[in-house]
Design a protein around this motif. Sequence first.
Motif, short mmCIF file in Angstrom:
data_model
loop_
_atom_site.label_atom_id
_atom_site.label_comp_id
_atom_site.label_asym_id
_atom_site.label_seq_id
_atom_site.Cartn_x
_atom_site.Cartn_y
_atom_site.Cartn_z
N GLU A 1 -0.53 -3.35 10.05
CA GLU A 1 -1.61 -2.35 10.06
C GLU A 1 -1.51 -1.47 8.81
O GLU A 1 -2.52 -1.18 8.16
CB GLU A 1 -1.49 -1.52 11.34
N LEU A 2 -0.27 -1.11 8.43
CA LEU A 2 -0.09 -0.28 7.21
C LEU A 2 -0.50 -1.07 5.97
O LEU A 2 -1.05 -0.50 5.02
CB LEU A 2 1.38 0.16 7.08
N THR B 1 0.84 -1.20 0.00
CA THR B 1 0.00 0.00 0.00
C THR B 1 0.87 1.26 0.00
O THR B 1 2.06 1.21 0.36
CB THR B 1 -0.87 0.04 1.27
N ALA C 1 0.58 3.50 2.17
CA ALA C 1 0.93 3.68 3.59
C ALA C 1 2.19 2.89 3.96
O ALA C 1 2.94 3.29 4.86
CB ALA C 1 -0.23 3.24 4.47
N TYR D 1 -11.65 0.89 -2.39
CA TYR D 1 -11.44 -0.35 -1.62
C TYR D 1 -12.76 -0.87 -1.07
O TYR D 1 -13.06 -2.06 -1.16
CB TYR D 1 -10.45 -0.07 -0.48
N HIS E 1 -9.19 -7.42 4.79
CA HIS E 1 -10.26 -6.69 5.45
C HIS E 1 -10.78 -7.46 6.67
O HIS E 1 -11.14 -6.87 7.68
CB HIS E 1 -11.38 -6.50 4.42
N ARG F 1 -2.83 -3.10 5.80
CA ARG F 1 -4.30 -3.21 5.75
C ARG F 1 -4.96 -1.88 5.41
O ARG F 1 -6.17 -1.83 5.25
CB ARG F 1 -4.81 -3.79 7.07
N GLN F 2 -4.16 -0.82 5.27
CA GLN F 2 -4.71 0.50 4.85
C GLN F 2 -4.79 0.53 3.33
O GLN F 2 -4.00 1.21 2.67
CB GLN F 2 -3.82 1.63 5.35
N ARG F 3 -5.72 -0.21 2.76
CA ARG F 3 -5.74 -0.37 1.31
C ARG F 3 -6.68 0.66 0.67
O ARG F 3 -7.68 1.06 1.26
CB ARG F 3 -6.10 -1.82 0.95
N ASP F 4 -6.31 1.08 -0.55
CA ASP F 4 -7.09 2.10 -1.27
C ASP F 4 -7.87 1.52 -2.44
O ASP F 4 -8.91 2.06 -2.81
CB ASP F 4 -6.16 3.18 -1.85
N ASP G 1 -4.68 -7.23 12.56
CA ASP G 1 -3.26 -6.94 12.37
C ASP G 1 -2.38 -8.11 12.86
O ASP G 1 -1.45 -8.51 12.14
CB ASP G 1 -2.85 -5.64 13.09
#
Length: 263
Positions: free
Chosen positions: A132-133, A50, A52, A93, A113, A135-138, A117
């Motif tokens: 966690e980063l 990602t 992030a 997303y 999703h 999982r910050q998907r766009d 984490d």
Amino acid sequence: MPDLHQPLMIITDLDGSLLDHHTYRWDAATEWLTTLRQYAVPLVICSSKTAAEIIPLQKRLGISGSPFIAENGAVVQTHDQQRIRLPDNTLTYDAICQRLASLKTAYRFTGFHDFSDPEVAAMTGLSEADAELSRQRDASEVIVWRDSDEAFDQFHDALRAEGLALTQGGRFWHVMPAGSGKGEALRWLLAHSPGEARVTIGLGDGPNDAPMLDAVDYAVVIKGYSKTPVTLSRSDQQQIYHTAHHGPEGWREGLDYFLTQPQ
Ligand SMILES: O=C(O)[C@@H](COP(=O)(O)O)O[C@H]1O[C@H](CO)[C@@H](O)[C@H](O)[C@H]1O
């Protein structure tokens, strides 16, 4: 052969290429990273990670502010820090997760999703903070397939019907908008990059890297761990190099091959 005195651009995958598949370290590549900086050769990350994840990594690599391709080509950040979703900036997303949720009654799979984490950290070897980063998907979802091979083929067809595409990374399957991919994203980025045309060298190890490796002038296919081979469509064998080493050692080997041979 390309050489360091002409305008060059290096496009690189991360996991299993610049970064070690298991430890995510890049020690073997540091000398080349310094040389590329000295010669002002842009290093463009092209990953399924990602934005992030990529931005802090760029900082540690000393390439902050460079354009990059994230989420397998579903996200691109340009030289002037604009971030867009490809192919048409529409499919978010959440929209992808909603379409996937509708397929969950028919097929067994789990997405980032749905994982926590700590679960992603346990599967990947990432720290919980890095998980966690990830999982910050766009604009793409990472999935673990839990159903049969036969069901997988039907799932693939069902995704197509939903306007989604599937590609395979070193560890996971990735679902993204149809029409996106590392090759499409690189072509888009090159077309939207200011300045003179550059000779491109791409490095990657997974099946999801094939479209990017087909889109560059010189391709380094790094020895990977995936059972699925990296199959290129191009036939100019002199511009393709297969490394003997994995990860950053292979990355160094590939750049040595193309950039330190006598002309
Ligand atoms: O599918 C995979 O094996 C990797 C591949 O990433 P690259 O395109 O090789 O950088 O990507 C997923 O897993 C990574 C952790 O191993 C996460 O950091 C990524 O966000 C995720 O997309």
